[in-house]
Enzyme design. Structure first.
Site, PDB file in Angstrom:
ATOM      1  N   ASP A 157       0.820  -1.205   0.000  1.00 24.36           N
ATOM      2  CA  ASP A 157       0.000   0.000   0.000  1.00 24.36           C
ATOM      3  C   ASP A 157       0.861   1.264   0.000  1.00 24.36           C
ATOM      4  O   ASP A 157       0.572   2.224  -0.709  1.00 24.36           O
ATOM      5  CB  ASP A 157      -0.917  -0.005   1.220  1.00 24.36           C
ATOM      6  CG  ASP A 157      -1.629   1.306   1.447  1.00 24.36           C
ATOM      7  OD1 ASP A 157      -2.747   1.472   0.925  1.00 24.36           O
ATOM      8  OD2 ASP A 157      -1.071   2.168   2.153  1.00 24.36           O
ATOM      9  N   ILE A 185      -5.072   2.614  -0.093  1.00 25.59           N
ATOM     10  CA  ILE A 185      -5.028   2.050  -1.445  1.00 25.59           C
ATOM     11  C   ILE A 185      -5.226   0.541  -1.417  1.00 25.59           C
ATOM     12  O   ILE A 185      -5.783  -0.029  -2.354  1.00 25.59           O
ATOM     13  CB  ILE A 185      -3.724   2.448  -2.159  1.00 25.59           C
ATOM     14  CG1 ILE A 185      -3.584   3.968  -2.156  1.00 25.59           C
ATOM     15  CG2 ILE A 185      -3.725   1.928  -3.594  1.00 25.59           C
ATOM     16  CD1 ILE A 185      -4.780   4.719  -2.740  1.00 25.59           C
ATOM     17  N   ASP A 186      -4.796  -0.124  -0.367  1.00 26.26           N
ATOM     18  CA  ASP A 186      -5.167  -1.535  -0.221  1.00 26.26           C
ATOM     19  C   ASP A 186      -6.684  -1.681  -0.240  1.00 26.26           C
ATOM     20  O   ASP A 186      -7.235  -2.548  -0.932  1.00 26.26           O
ATOM     21  CB  ASP A 186      -4.640  -2.080   1.108  1.00 26.26           C
ATOM     22  CG  ASP A 186      -3.251  -2.695   0.987  1.00 26.26           C
ATOM     23  OD1 ASP A 186      -2.920  -3.205  -0.090  1.00 26.26           O
ATOM     24  OD2 ASP A 186      -2.508  -2.671   1.980  1.00 26.26           O
ATOM     25  N   TYR A 187      -7.371  -0.854   0.539  1.00 24.77           N
ATOM     26  CA  TYR A 187      -8.827  -0.943   0.616  1.00 24.77           C
ATOM     27  C   TYR A 187      -9.487  -0.528  -0.692  1.00 24.77           C
ATOM     28  O   TYR A 187     -10.429  -1.175  -1.164  1.00 24.77           O
ATOM     29  CB  TYR A 187      -9.348  -0.117   1.788  1.00 24.77           C
ATOM     30  CG  TYR A 187      -9.272  -0.856   3.094  1.00 24.77           C
ATOM     31  CD1 TYR A 187     -10.386  -1.480   3.636  1.00 24.77           C
ATOM     32  CD2 TYR A 187      -8.069  -0.976   3.776  1.00 24.77           C
ATOM     33  CE1 TYR A 187     -10.315  -2.187   4.827  1.00 24.77           C
ATOM     34  CE2 TYR A 187      -7.982  -1.678   4.972  1.00 24.77           C
ATOM     35  CZ  TYR A 187      -9.106  -2.281   5.486  1.00 24.77           C
ATOM     36  OH  TYR A 187      -9.024  -2.993   6.662  1.00 24.77           O
ATOM     37  N   GLY A 190      -9.111  -3.302  -3.160  1.00 23.21           N
ATOM     38  CA  GLY A 190     -10.058  -4.368  -2.890  1.00 23.21           C
ATOM     39  C   GLY A 190     -11.443  -4.060  -3.425  1.00 23.21           C
ATOM     40  O   GLY A 190     -12.098  -4.911  -4.033  1.00 23.21           O
TER      41      GLY A 190
END
Length: 413
Positions: A157, A185-187, A190
């Site tokens: 991220d 940004i991970d979220y 996803g």
């Protein structure tokens, strides 16, 4: 509208609108598991594959829930793996790879976030699965994509925020580039991956065809940077950090009340005139230095001083009540202690509880979209490692207890 009115046609046993969809998750850490959680939250049956013994590396991450077993104590893991079933499976072994291919025959969607090419080497990449199940929707998540000059680069991220423009515009103007407080940004990746999988499934309904989807975290970061790319390319202006300030309007900032901060933003002149009236500074509604959006931006320090002098003498509740009544956007800055006590969030079940097998009662963030006929909710807590081995291997592949014991001894599961 009342909650009961919204849900008056709700199906009482609904798991969510994706009930019946089967997802096989071969993911670790954040972005991939978030994608699977998005689908699980909406009712899909998600089977999470983890390495035997160690499980998803995210099980070791902090912060940790007190008095919980080591593999069940990670708050991030518990948060992004709810509503899933979990099996153990060693992709590194040929027997494990064969089992994954058998499981894939039952899946509508496969999600994986290993390095580009890793699953191809293990003979469970898109082409391998497509040969067995032509209509599979296969989602590959990585930092910089499955192809391109930088596709082999490792990244998290933090790398996506750094390379995707997010850090360059976050933080104080005179401070260093700053990442967001959470793994944003991970979220986001996803959510984008789940969105893409659903789009491919809609196409499959029309054509019968599956497809491979490539999700790059940096692409996802760039996709939410408003006009940054166009601004740099077309005008030569590079977006700069401004703290909480807006690039084009003022006031837009956090202001300190007697009991904490509020975030206030005035978008147009009518709102500014209302604000001037409320704070007892009517003359600044027509003052050339502050009468227009452009003038207020040019005299931002003066504008913020006027607001701060009024806000500083009041509580957050007083400020929010007075300004919201005049349709001025202002809200209290809530920390998570505030959030878990807020009745509105409880009524909307965006803060909710669920029982975990070893931890007990866990407080979660809930499911954001509300479906009037097919409600979605946090149905179950994150699974313990291998919790559903007997169920999935038994019902899907017909393995009995002796077979499972043999596979466990061979470190396949």
């Amino acid at each position: 509208m009342k909650k009961a009115e919204f849900y008056r046609e709700a199906q009482p046993t609904s798991r969510g609108p994706l009930e019946g969809l089967v997802v096989l998750e071969a993911c670790t850490t954040y972005a991939g598991p978030v994608a699977a959680a998005e689908l699980a939250d909406l009712g899909a049956e998600v089977i999470k594959c983890e390495l035997p013994v160690t499980g998803d590396v995210c099980r070791l991450f902090g912060p940790r829930v007190p008095n919980a077993p080591a593999q069940d104590a990670s708050a991030p893991f518990l948060s992004i793996n709810r509503n899933k079933k979990a099996i153990t499976l060693n992709f590194h072994l040929p027997r494990g790879q064969e089992i994954f291919r058998q499981l894939a025959r039952r899946a509508d969607v496969i999600l994986q976030n290993f390095r580009p090419g890793a699953l191809d080497k293990w003979h469970i990449g898109y082409e391998d699965i497509r040969a067995l199940k032509p209509d599979i929707v296969y989602v590959s998540i990585s930092c910089l994509g499955q192809w391109g000059p930088l596709s082999a680069k490792v990244g998290y991220d933090t790398d996506a925020q750094a390379m995707g423009g997010i850090m360059s515009i976050t933080g104080q103007a005179d401070g260093p580039p700053t990442k967001t407080g959470h793994a944003s940004i991970d979220y986001l990746t996803g959510v984008k991956a789940a969105q893409a999988a659903l789009a491919a499934l809609v196409r499959r309904l029309r054509t019968g065809e599956g497809q491979h989807i490539d999700i790059a975290m940096v692409d996802c970061a760039l996709s939410v940077t408003e006009g940054g790319v166009m601004q740099a390319a077309m005008s030569g202006e590079v977006w700069q950090r401004k703290g909480n300030r807006h690039p084009a309007s003022a006031p837009c900032n956090s202001f300190l009340c007697q009991d904490g901060y509020v975030m206030l933003a005035v978008a147009h002149d009518k709102q500014w005139a209302s604000l001037c009236r409320i704070i007892g500074r009517d003359e600044f509604a027509s003052d050339p230095r502050t009468a227009t959006v452009a003038a207020r931006k040019a005299n931002e320090d003066l504008v913020e001083q006027l607001v701060a002098e009024w806000v500083n003498q009041r509580t957050r509740h007083e400020v929010v009540t007075a300004l919201n009544a005049a349709s001025i956007a202002v809200s209290p800055v809530l920390d998570f202690g505030d959030i878990i006590r807020e009745p509105h969030f409880r009524e909307r079940e965006i803060v909710c509880e669920v029982e975990h097998a070893t931890v007990g009662t866990l407080t979660h963030y809930g499911v954001a979209p509300k479906f009037a006929k097919t409600p979605a909710r946090v149905r179950s807590a994150a699974p313990v490692l291998g919790q559903h081995n007997a169920e999935i291997y038994g019902s899907w592949l017909g393995y009995d207890a002796a077979t499972l014991a043999e596979l466990a001894k061979a470190e396949v599961i």
